[in-house]
Design a protein around this motif. Structure first.
Motif, PDB file in Angstrom:
ATOM      1  N   GLN A   7       0.816  -1.220   0.000  1.00 48.78           N
ATOM      2  CA  GLN A   7       0.000   0.000   0.000  1.00 48.78           C
ATOM      3  C   GLN A   7       0.846   1.265   0.000  1.00 48.78           C
ATOM      4  O   GLN A   7       0.460   2.279  -0.570  1.00 48.78           O
ATOM      5  N   HIS A   8       1.973   1.227   0.658  1.00 45.34           N
ATOM      6  CA  HIS A   8       2.792   2.430   0.836  1.00 45.34           C
ATOM      7  C   HIS A   8       4.134   2.329   0.105  1.00 45.34           C
ATOM      8  O   HIS A   8       5.132   2.906   0.546  1.00 45.34           O
ATOM      9  N   GLN A   9       4.122   1.675  -1.017  1.00 43.89           N
ATOM     10  CA  GLN A   9       5.353   1.467  -1.773  1.00 43.89           C
ATOM     11  C   GLN A   9       5.986   2.791  -2.221  1.00 43.89           C
ATOM     12  O   GLN A   9       7.186   2.994  -2.074  1.00 43.89           O
ATOM     13  N   SER A  10       5.179   3.712  -2.737  1.00 41.45           N
ATOM     14  CA  SER A  10       5.733   4.983  -3.224  1.00 41.45           C
ATOM     15  C   SER A  10       6.242   5.833  -2.064  1.00 41.45           C
ATOM     16  O   SER A  10       7.286   6.488  -2.179  1.00 41.45           O
ATOM     17  N   GLU A  11       5.535   5.838  -0.935  1.00 47.04           N
ATOM     18  CA  GLU A  11       5.994   6.606   0.234  1.00 47.04           C
ATOM     19  C   GLU A  11       7.302   6.050   0.783  1.00 47.04           C
ATOM     20  O   GLU A  11       8.209   6.797   1.150  1.00 47.04           O
ATOM     21  N   LEU A  12       7.395   4.717   0.831  1.00 45.06           N
ATOM     22  CA  LEU A  12       8.624   4.089   1.324  1.00 45.06           C
ATOM     23  C   LEU A  12       9.803   4.381   0.404  1.00 45.06           C
ATOM     24  O   LEU A  12      10.915   4.656   0.872  1.00 45.06           O
ATOM     25  N   LEU A  13       9.562   4.356  -0.898  1.00 45.01           N
ATOM     26  CA  LEU A  13      10.620   4.664  -1.858  1.00 45.01           C
ATOM     27  C   LEU A  13      11.071   6.124  -1.719  1.00 45.01           C
ATOM     28  O   LEU A  13      12.276   6.410  -1.689  1.00 45.01           O
ATOM     29  N   ALA A  14      10.096   7.020  -1.620  1.00 41.89           N
ATOM     30  CA  ALA A  14      10.433   8.445  -1.451  1.00 41.89           C
ATOM     31  C   ALA A  14      11.174   8.681  -0.135  1.00 41.89           C
ATOM     32  O   ALA A  14      12.119   9.485  -0.078  1.00 41.89           O
ATOM     33  N   THR A  15      10.768   7.983   0.925  1.00 44.19           N
ATOM     34  CA  THR A  15      11.465   8.099   2.212  1.00 44.19           C
ATOM     35  C   THR A  15      12.900   7.617   2.091  1.00 44.19           C
ATOM     36  O   THR A  15      13.830   8.266   2.595  1.00 44.19           O
ATOM     37  N   PHE A  16      13.093   6.503   1.414  1.00 43.48           N
ATOM     38  CA  PHE A  16      14.441   5.970   1.209  1.00 43.48           C
ATOM     39  C   PHE A  16      15.298   6.962   0.425  1.00 43.48           C
ATOM     40  O   PHE A  16      16.453   7.213   0.782  1.00 43.48           O
ATOM     41  N   ILE A  17      14.721   7.546  -0.620  1.00 40.40           N
ATOM     42  CA  ILE A  17      15.460   8.527  -1.430  1.00 40.40           C
ATOM     43  C   ILE A  17      15.828   9.741  -0.585  1.00 40.40           C
ATOM     44  O   ILE A  17      16.954  10.249  -0.667  1.00 40.40           O
ATOM     45  N   CYS A  18      14.895  10.209   0.249  1.00 38.39           N
ATOM     46  CA  CYS A  18      15.179  11.361   1.113  1.00 38.39           C
ATOM     47  C   CYS A  18      16.287  11.046   2.113  1.00 38.39           C
ATOM     48  O   CYS A  18      17.157  11.891   2.369  1.00 38.39           O
ATOM     49  N   LEU A  19      16.260   9.854   2.693  1.00 34.63           N
ATOM     50  CA  LEU A  19      17.295   9.466   3.650  1.00 34.63           C
ATOM     51  C   LEU A  19      18.671   9.368   2.980  1.00 34.63           C
ATOM     52  O   LEU A  19      19.675   9.805   3.548  1.00 34.63           O
ATOM     53  N   VAL A  20      18.700   8.818   1.772  1.00 30.30           N
ATOM     54  CA  VAL A  20      19.968   8.739   1.030  1.00 30.30           C
ATOM     55  C   VAL A  20      20.459  10.145   0.687  1.00 30.30           C
ATOM     56  O   VAL A  20      21.648  10.461   0.854  1.00 30.30           O
ATOM     57  N   ALA A  21      19.540  11.018   0.225  1.00 23.06           N
ATOM     58  CA  ALA A  21      19.921  12.395  -0.105  1.00 23.06           C
ATOM     59  C   ALA A  21      20.412  13.137   1.133  1.00 23.06           C
ATOM     60  O   ALA A  21      21.405  13.877   1.069  1.00 23.06           O
ATOM     61  N   PHE A  22      19.745  12.925   2.273  1.00 22.83           N
ATOM     62  CA  PHE A  22      20.176  13.550   3.528  1.00 22.83           C
ATOM     63  C   PHE A  22      21.588  13.110   3.880  1.00 22.83           C
ATOM     64  O   PHE A  22      22.440  13.931   4.235  1.00 22.83           O
ATOM     65  N   THR A  23      21.842  11.804   3.767  1.00 18.72           N
ATOM     66  CA  THR A  23      23.164  11.278   4.097  1.00 18.72           C
ATOM     67  C   THR A  23      24.234  11.850   3.175  1.00 18.72           C
ATOM     68  O   THR A  23      25.314  12.251   3.631  1.00 18.72           O
ATOM     69  N   ILE A  24      23.939  11.927   1.897  1.00 12.89           N
ATOM     70  CA  ILE A  24      24.914  12.469   0.932  1.00 12.89           C
ATOM     71  C   ILE A  24      25.147  13.952   1.178  1.00 12.89           C
ATOM     72  O   ILE A  24      26.296  14.408   1.215  1.00 12.89           O
ATOM     73  N   LEU A  25      24.056  14.725   1.355  1.00  9.89           N
ATOM     74  CA  LEU A  25      24.206  16.167   1.602  1.00  9.89           C
ATOM     75  C   LEU A  25      24.962  16.437   2.899  1.00  9.89           C
ATOM     76  O   LEU A  25      25.802  17.335   2.960  1.00  9.89           O
ATOM     77  N   ARG A  26      24.660  15.663   3.934  1.00 10.80           N
ATOM     78  CA  ARG A  26      25.367  15.848   5.204  1.00 10.80           C
ATOM     79  C   ARG A  26      26.850  15.529   5.031  1.00 10.80           C
ATOM     80  O   ARG A  26      27.711  16.266   5.501  1.00 10.80           O
ATOM     81  N   SER A  27      27.148  14.446   4.333  1.00 10.80           N
ATOM     82  CA  SER A  27      28.543  14.066   4.106  1.00 10.80           C
ATOM     83  C   SER A  27      29.291  15.137   3.316  1.00 10.80           C
ATOM     84  O   SER A  27      30.406  15.519   3.682  1.00 10.80           O
ATOM     85  N   LEU A  28      28.662  15.647   2.253  1.00 10.11           N
ATOM     86  CA  LEU A  28      29.294  16.698   1.452  1.00 10.11           C
ATOM     87  C   LEU A  28      29.485  17.981   2.252  1.00 10.11           C
ATOM     88  O   LEU A  28      30.540  18.623   2.165  1.00 10.11           O
ATOM     89  N   SER A  29      28.476  18.352   3.030  1.00 12.55           N
ATOM     90  CA  SER A  29      28.602  19.590   3.812  1.00 12.55           C
ATOM     91  C   SER A  29      29.653  19.445   4.901  1.00 12.55           C
ATOM     92  O   SER A  29      30.413  20.383   5.163  1.00 12.55           O
TER      93      SER A  29
END
Length: 180
Positions: A7-29
């Motif tokens: 039921q929540h496949q798209s939300e879970l995918l978007a959450t995963f993408i946000c977490l990966v982006a957060f990790t990358i942005l934090r690492s770069l900053s």
């Protein structure tokens, strides 16, 4: 459980993408801030403090994105946020100078041309003397006057006043630490 994932496949995918982006942005900053700190020869404690501020800001953005992704009812969130912001607004009004000093501390981290150990004079009628920069904190700068007195000067006032560099690296950080 399987039904929840379907039921929540798209939300879970978007959450995963946000977490990966957060990790990358934090690492770069973090890498960028450490590089700026190393190039500018800035104290490691100040560098870690700015990293904490940037990480907190990125976390707030992540939290807002997750709220939007999971489709939380905006009326309920709006009521909650308006109540929280009302309380925070009163608290921030009472602590406005603290926030301005923290902001000034971050600005000083990136743009302050003076380092620990430099002799400076602040163009202030209340502080006409010269002093050596002992330490730069999140809220204030510690200065040592010629008579040995330790003076704390707020960061926000340091940005508002003119600062004259009298002499670079009068003392090293180790010399200053031995004084106190």
């Amino acid at each position: 459980m399987k039904e929840f994932f379907l039921q929540h496949q798209s939300e879970l995918l978007a959450t995963f993408i946000c977490l990966v982006a957060f990790t990358i942005l934090r690492s770069l900053s973090v890498k960028t801030i450490k590089k700026v700190g190393r190039i500018s020869d800035i104290n490691h404690v100040r560098t870690r403090l700015v990293i904490k501020y940037v990480t907190f800001g990125l976390f707030v953005v992540l939290l807002v994105l997750l709220i939007l992704i999971w489709g939380v009812n905006f009326k309920e969130v709006g009521l909650l946020l308006s109540s929280v912001f009302a309380v925070i607004g009163v608290a921030l009004f009472a602590t406005w100078s603290i926030l301005s000093n923290i902001t000034a501390g971050i600005i000083l981290f990136f743009y302050f041309p003076f380092k620990i150990g430099d002799r400076i004079r602040i163009q202030d009628k209340d502080f006409p003397e010269e002093a050596i920069i002992f330490d730069i904190k999140a809220f204030h700068i510690n200065l040592i006057k010629d008579n040995g007195e330790l003076l704390t000067y707020p960061n926000n006032l340091l940005l508002q006043k003119g600062v004259v560099l009298i002499q670079k690296q009068v003392a090293t950080e180790d010399d200053l630490e031995q004084m106190f």
